[in-house]
Design a protein around this motif. Sequence first.
Motif, short mmCIF file in Angstrom:
data_model
loop_
_atom_site.label_atom_id
_atom_site.label_comp_id
_atom_site.label_asym_id
_atom_site.label_seq_id
_atom_site.Cartn_x
_atom_site.Cartn_y
_atom_site.Cartn_z
N TYR A 1 0.87 -1.18 0.00
CA TYR A 1 0.00 0.00 0.00
C TYR A 1 0.90 1.22 0.00
O TYR A 1 1.62 1.47 0.97
N LEU A 2 0.89 1.97 -1.11
CA LEU A 2 1.79 3.10 -1.27
C LEU A 2 1.02 4.36 -1.60
O LEU A 2 -0.05 4.31 -2.22
N LEU A 3 1.57 5.50 -1.22
CA LEU A 3 0.98 6.78 -1.56
C LEU A 3 1.61 7.32 -2.84
O LEU A 3 2.77 7.05 -3.14
N LYS A 4 0.84 8.10 -3.59
CA LYS A 4 1.28 8.57 -4.90
C LYS A 4 2.42 9.58 -4.85
O LYS A 4 3.04 9.86 -5.88
N ASP A 5 2.72 10.11 -3.67
CA ASP A 5 3.85 11.03 -3.58
C ASP A 5 5.18 10.30 -3.37
O ASP A 5 6.21 10.91 -3.13
N ILE A 6 5.15 8.97 -3.50
CA ILE A 6 6.37 8.18 -3.33
C ILE A 6 7.40 8.55 -4.39
O ILE A 6 7.05 8.88 -5.53
N GLU A 7 8.66 8.55 -4.02
CA GLU A 7 9.73 8.82 -4.98
C GLU A 7 9.80 7.70 -6.00
O GLU A 7 9.56 6.53 -5.68
#
Length: 217
Positions: A108-114
């Motif tokens: 589960y990742l957020l879209k601001d991830i590098e």
Amino acid sequence: MSKEITNKIKVLIVDDHSVVRKGLKLFLAANDRLEVCAEAATLKEAVSMSAQWKPDVVLLDYKLPDGDGIIGCINIKTQSPKTKVIMLTAYTDDGVVVEAIRAGVDAYLLKDIESNKLIETIISVYEGENVIDTSATEDIFNHLRIDTKKNRGDHNLSNQETKILQMIALGMINKEIALEIGVSENTVRNYISRMFKKINVSNRTEAASYWLRNKFE
């Protein structure tokens, strides 16, 4: 050279915004381990594309025109249990995170991830790891506060095992857990192995789901 390195990891991108899909495809395609095999803008397309291309990893948005990523994950996993699903979203709502874990997402990742971190996560998930973005769990942190006496009786876990279970639910890796509780990574692995047997789970995602179910139901 191993088979995993010589074979491309096939990735299906599912997002209703074409700009997002194109941007993801651009930098993922630049990595020699990844291959974007298809794109989808709806859940219906995602399920169809999964059946057609049999991707190794699906990057799945939460909010889609014909439903949400929770339903999408369940449908994809039902159709293709070996496919890894990474929910890539802007939503940090505690209910969404919990339901995603219950649905079986592998990350589960957020879209601001590098971008480099996203690539690392795709490869890690393909190789069997489970990842929950720590920042995505901030909204549910207070719900996961430990009452060690209560939880020891509920789960038949020691205080240390209960703490480790909470930290797994918060997305912490073994190195971070070891630093937090002041033991070696090998000791953490031993704790986790015993704890998994006690609560009858086989991986970190199932352990996180177990903890969240007991705290939210």
